[in-house]
Scaffold this motif. Structure first.
Motif, PDB file in Angstrom:
ATOM      1  N   UNK A 112       0.745  -1.170  -0.085  1.00 25.48           N
ATOM      2  CA  UNK A 112       0.029  -0.085  -0.051  1.00 25.48           C
ATOM      3  C   UNK A 112       0.859   1.272   0.012  1.00 25.48           C
ATOM      4  N   UNK A 113       2.012   1.247   0.319  1.00 25.25           N
ATOM      5  CA  UNK A 113       2.804   2.287   0.413  1.00 25.25           C
ATOM      6  C   UNK A 113       3.202   2.885   1.733  1.00 25.25           C
ATOM      7  N   UNK A 114       4.306   3.204   1.985  1.00 28.11           N
ATOM      8  CA  UNK A 114       4.464   4.034   3.224  1.00 28.11           C
ATOM      9  C   UNK A 114       5.323   5.232   3.098  1.00 28.11           C
ATOM     10  N   UNK A 115       4.972   6.288   3.825  1.00 29.17           N
ATOM     11  CA  UNK A 115       5.712   7.475   3.648  1.00 29.17           C
ATOM     12  C   UNK A 115       6.980   7.733   4.503  1.00 29.17           C
ATOM     13  N   UNK A 116       8.293   7.984   3.963  1.00 35.69           N
ATOM     14  CA  UNK A 116       9.314   8.121   4.426  1.00 35.69           C
ATOM     15  C   UNK A 116       9.661   9.672   4.219  1.00 35.69           C
ATOM     16  N   UNK A 117       9.934  10.425   5.304  1.00 36.60           N
ATOM     17  CA  UNK A 117      10.319  11.826   5.346  1.00 36.60           C
ATOM     18  C   UNK A 117      11.525  12.047   5.935  1.00 36.60           C
ATOM     19  N   UNK A 118      12.637  12.522   5.139  1.00 36.57           N
ATOM     20  CA  UNK A 118      14.036  12.980   5.891  1.00 36.57           C
ATOM     21  C   UNK A 118      13.772  14.423   5.830  1.00 36.57           C
ATOM     22  N   UNK A 119      14.070  15.110   7.154  1.00 44.81           N
ATOM     23  CA  UNK A 119      14.307  16.489   7.327  1.00 44.81           C
ATOM     24  C   UNK A 119      14.575  16.952   8.534  1.00 44.81           C
ATOM     25  N   UNK A 120      15.399  18.025   8.626  1.00 39.52           N
ATOM     26  CA  UNK A 120      15.852  18.495   9.802  1.00 39.52           C
ATOM     27  C   UNK A 120      14.679  19.362  10.473  1.00 39.52           C
TER      28      UNK A 120
END
Length: 120
Positions: A112-120
């Motif tokens: 189904x997809x999964x969100x990965x967020x890379x941020x400071x």
């Protein structure tokens, strides 16, 4: 019914790490290649890495040396260990598997997809 289930991705700071997993459920004969794809906003879905049943691997140039794909055939599960994450890795990550169903035909299945967020 065959399904690929991906527990949540998450939010991580740059140079951090995250591990994704994806398990196939249902009744089927076997699983051939398993893979991870990703799609960032405004971009096409791209292959991140794939792994054969005998564990031969292939990686996109952008993740070589940082990401590791692995699988547990007994658990019908594929993993993606992501290290040294960069903001450019932010995307929805999709699990994919080529699964031989009980009719002995191989089908391309997607999580189904999964969100990965890379941020400071």
């Amino acid at each position: 019914q065959v399904q690929l289930v991906e527990p949540g991705g998450g939010f991580v700071q740059p140079v951090g790490s995250l591990r994704l997993s994806c398990a196939a459920s249902g009744t089927f004969f076997s699983i051939n290649v398993m893979a991870w794809y990703r799609q960032a906003p405004g971009k096409e879905r791209e292959l991140v890495a794939d792994i054969t049943r005998s564990r031969s691997t292939n990686y996109a140039d952008s993740v070589k040396g940082r990401f590791t794909i692995s699988r547990d055939n007994a658990k019908n599960t594929v993993y993606l260990q992501m290290n040294s994450l960069e903001p450019e890795d932010t995307a929805v990550y999709y699990c994919n598997a080529n699964i031989v169903h009980l009719d002995l035909h191989a089908y391309n299945n997607w999580g189904q997809g999964t969100q990965v967020t890379v941020s400071s």
